[in-house]
Design a protein around this motif. Sequence first.
Motif, PDB file in Angstrom:
ATOM      1  N   ASP A  49       0.826  -1.207   0.000  1.00  0.00           N
ATOM      2  CA  ASP A  49       0.000   0.000   0.000  1.00  0.00           C
ATOM      3  C   ASP A  49       0.858   1.254   0.000  1.00  0.00           C
ATOM      4  OD1 ASP A  49      -2.407  -1.392  -0.024  1.00  0.00           O
ATOM      5  OD2 ASP A  49      -2.539  -1.443   2.164  1.00  0.00           O
ATOM      6  N   GLU A  50       1.946   1.228   0.759  1.00  0.00           N
ATOM      7  CA  GLU A  50       2.842   2.385   0.805  1.00  0.00           C
ATOM      8  C   GLU A  50       3.563   2.563  -0.534  1.00  0.00           C
ATOM      9  OE1 GLU A  50       5.392   1.873   4.185  1.00  0.00           O
ATOM     10  OE2 GLU A  50       3.787   2.313   5.597  1.00  0.00           O
ATOM     11  N   ARG A  51       3.958   1.451  -1.161  1.00  0.00           N
ATOM     12  CA  ARG A  51       4.614   1.529  -2.465  1.00  0.00           C
ATOM     13  C   ARG A  51       3.653   2.113  -3.494  1.00  0.00           C
ATOM     14  NH1 ARG A  51       5.058  -3.298  -3.578  1.00  0.00           N
ATOM     15  NH2 ARG A  51       6.639  -3.761  -2.025  1.00  0.00           N
ATOM     16  N   GLU A  52       2.400   1.671  -3.457  1.00  0.00           N
ATOM     17  CA  GLU A  52       1.392   2.196  -4.381  1.00  0.00           C
ATOM     18  C   GLU A  52       1.169   3.693  -4.130  1.00  0.00           C
ATOM     19  OE1 GLU A  52      -3.339   1.650  -5.083  1.00  0.00           O
ATOM     20  OE2 GLU A  52      -2.179  -0.186  -4.810  1.00  0.00           O
ATOM     21  N   PHE A  53       1.138   4.093  -2.862  1.00  0.00           N
ATOM     22  CA  PHE A  53       0.991   5.508  -2.519  1.00  0.00           C
ATOM     23  C   PHE A  53       2.154   6.311  -3.101  1.00  0.00           C
ATOM     24  CE2 PHE A  53       1.903   9.181   0.105  1.00  0.00           C
ATOM     25  CZ  PHE A  53       0.670   9.801   0.174  1.00  0.00           C
ATOM     26  N   PHE A  54       3.384   5.801  -2.948  1.00  0.00           N
ATOM     27  CA  PHE A  54       4.569   6.469  -3.486  1.00  0.00           C
ATOM     28  C   PHE A  54       4.456   6.602  -5.003  1.00  0.00           C
ATOM     29  CE2 PHE A  54       8.747   6.004  -5.518  1.00  0.00           C
ATOM     30  CZ  PHE A  54       9.354   7.167  -5.063  1.00  0.00           C
ATOM     31  N   GLU A  55       4.055   5.533  -5.675  1.00  0.00           N
ATOM     32  CA  GLU A  55       3.939   5.560  -7.134  1.00  0.00           C
ATOM     33  C   GLU A  55       2.889   6.568  -7.592  1.00  0.00           C
ATOM     34  OE1 GLU A  55       3.289   1.425  -7.970  1.00  0.00           O
ATOM     35  OE2 GLU A  55       5.420   0.937  -7.653  1.00  0.00           O
ATOM     36  N   ARG A  56       1.781   6.665  -6.873  1.00  0.00           N
ATOM     37  CA  ARG A  56       0.754   7.664  -7.207  1.00  0.00           C
ATOM     38  C   ARG A  56       1.296   9.075  -6.986  1.00  0.00           C
ATOM     39  NH1 ARG A  56      -2.716   4.362  -4.167  1.00  0.00           N
ATOM     40  NH2 ARG A  56      -2.836   5.982  -2.595  1.00  0.00           N
ATOM     41  N   ALA A  57       2.084   9.246  -5.922  1.00  0.00           N
ATOM     42  CA  ALA A  57       2.676  10.556  -5.648  1.00  0.00           C
ATOM     43  C   ALA A  57       3.673  10.936  -6.745  1.00  0.00           C
ATOM     44  CB  ALA A  57       3.346  10.561  -4.274  1.00  0.00           C
ATOM     45  N   VAL A  58       4.448   9.965  -7.221  1.00  0.00           N
ATOM     46  CA  VAL A  58       5.381  10.223  -8.316  1.00  0.00           C
ATOM     47  C   VAL A  58       4.612  10.700  -9.538  1.00  0.00           C
ATOM     48  CG1 VAL A  58       6.941   9.130  -9.985  1.00  0.00           C
ATOM     49  CG2 VAL A  58       7.242   8.697  -7.543  1.00  0.00           C
ATOM     50  N   THR A  59       3.541  10.010  -9.870  1.00  0.00           N
ATOM     51  CA  THR A  59       2.708  10.402 -11.017  1.00  0.00           C
ATOM     52  C   THR A  59       2.170  11.813 -10.828  1.00  0.00           C
ATOM     53  OG1 THR A  59       2.106   8.108 -11.447  1.00  0.00           O
ATOM     54  CG2 THR A  59       0.652   9.800 -12.359  1.00  0.00           C
ATOM     55  N   LYS A  60       1.699  12.115  -9.634  1.00  0.00           N
ATOM     56  CA  LYS A  60       1.177  13.456  -9.325  1.00  0.00           C
ATOM     57  C   LYS A  60       2.242  14.522  -9.567  1.00  0.00           C
ATOM     58  CE  LYS A  60       0.995  14.647  -4.963  1.00  0.00           C
ATOM     59  NZ  LYS A  60       0.595  14.759  -3.541  1.00  0.00           N
ATOM     60  N   TYR A  61       3.440  14.292  -9.052  1.00  0.00           N
ATOM     61  CA  TYR A  61       4.493  15.301  -9.200  1.00  0.00           C
ATOM     62  C   TYR A  61       5.066  15.348 -10.622  1.00  0.00           C
ATOM     63  CZ  TYR A  61       4.154  16.251  -4.273  1.00  0.00           C
ATOM     64  OH  TYR A  61       3.681  16.614  -3.054  1.00  0.00           O
ATOM     65  N   LYS A  62       5.077  14.224 -11.325  1.00  0.00           N
ATOM     66  CA  LYS A  62       5.476  14.265 -12.739  1.00  0.00           C
ATOM     67  C   LYS A  62       4.543  15.178 -13.520  1.00  0.00           C
ATOM     68  CE  LYS A  62       7.673   9.786 -13.655  1.00  0.00           C
ATOM     69  NZ  LYS A  62       7.434   8.503 -14.368  1.00  0.00           N
ATOM     70  N   ASN A  63       3.250  15.071 -13.247  1.00  0.00           N
ATOM     71  CA  ASN A  63       2.278  15.928 -13.922  1.00  0.00           C
ATOM     72  C   ASN A  63       2.474  17.384 -13.547  1.00  0.00           C
ATOM     73  OD1 ASN A  63       1.051  13.830 -15.306  1.00  0.00           O
ATOM     74  ND2 ASN A  63      -0.400  13.421 -13.663  1.00  0.00           N
ATOM     75  N   LYS A  64       2.668  17.660 -12.259  1.00  0.00           N
ATOM     76  CA  LYS A  64       2.834  19.038 -11.791  1.00  0.00           C
ATOM     77  C   LYS A  64       4.101  19.680 -12.331  1.00  0.00           C
ATOM     78  CE  LYS A  64       0.184  18.972  -7.545  1.00  0.00           C
ATOM     79  NZ  LYS A  64       0.116  19.461  -6.170  1.00  0.00           N
ATOM     80  N   MET A  65       5.168  18.883 -12.450  1.00  0.00           N
ATOM     81  CA  MET A  65       6.454  19.415 -12.882  1.00  0.00           C
ATOM     82  C   MET A  65       6.725  19.190 -14.365  1.00  0.00           C
ATOM     83  SD  MET A  65       8.991  18.496  -9.751  1.00  0.00           S
ATOM     84  CE  MET A  65       8.331  18.194  -8.125  1.00  0.00           C
ATOM     85  N   ALA A  66       5.735  18.662 -15.080  1.00  0.00           N
ATOM     86  CA  ALA A  66       5.842  18.413 -16.524  1.00  0.00           C
ATOM     87  C   ALA A  66       7.046  17.531 -16.856  1.00  0.00           C
ATOM     88  CB  ALA A  66       5.883  19.721 -17.302  1.00  0.00           C
ATOM     89  N   VAL A  67       7.143  16.418 -16.151  1.00  0.00           N
ATOM     90  CA  VAL A  67       8.178  15.424 -16.419  1.00  0.00           C
ATOM     91  C   VAL A  67       7.504  14.245 -17.101  1.00  0.00           C
ATOM     92  CG1 VAL A  67       9.828  13.834 -15.363  1.00  0.00           C
ATOM     93  CG2 VAL A  67       9.580  16.155 -14.460  1.00  0.00           C
ATOM     94  N   ALA A  68       8.029  13.824 -18.234  1.00  0.00           N
ATOM     95  CA  ALA A  68       7.406  12.740 -19.001  1.00  0.00           C
ATOM     96  C   ALA A  68       7.574  11.407 -18.301  1.00  0.00           C
ATOM     97  CB  ALA A  68       8.004  12.668 -20.384  1.00  0.00           C
TER      98      ALA A  68
END
Length: 68
Positions: A49-68
């Motif tokens: 669950d924590e790994r999934e949370f981290f992965e969702r957070a990565v996706t969130k910040y990739k979108n915010k910071m415009a990282v492909a």
Amino acid sequence: MHNLTLLSDAEKNRIELDKQAAYAVWQVKNAKKGYEVFAEIGGNIDDDDEREFFERAVTKYKNKMAVA
């Protein structure tokens, strides 16, 4: 203002994972590290669950910071 010391250990850990995700994306965006940093950090998280949370957070910040 919130007193973070009043949070449960699980909530504190999620805040830490969110910060790690934001920093990892920032490092990739600024060419400090490669994309392998995401797998490296995620691979060190034992709880699914924590790994999934981290992965969702990565996706969130990739979108915010415009990282492909």
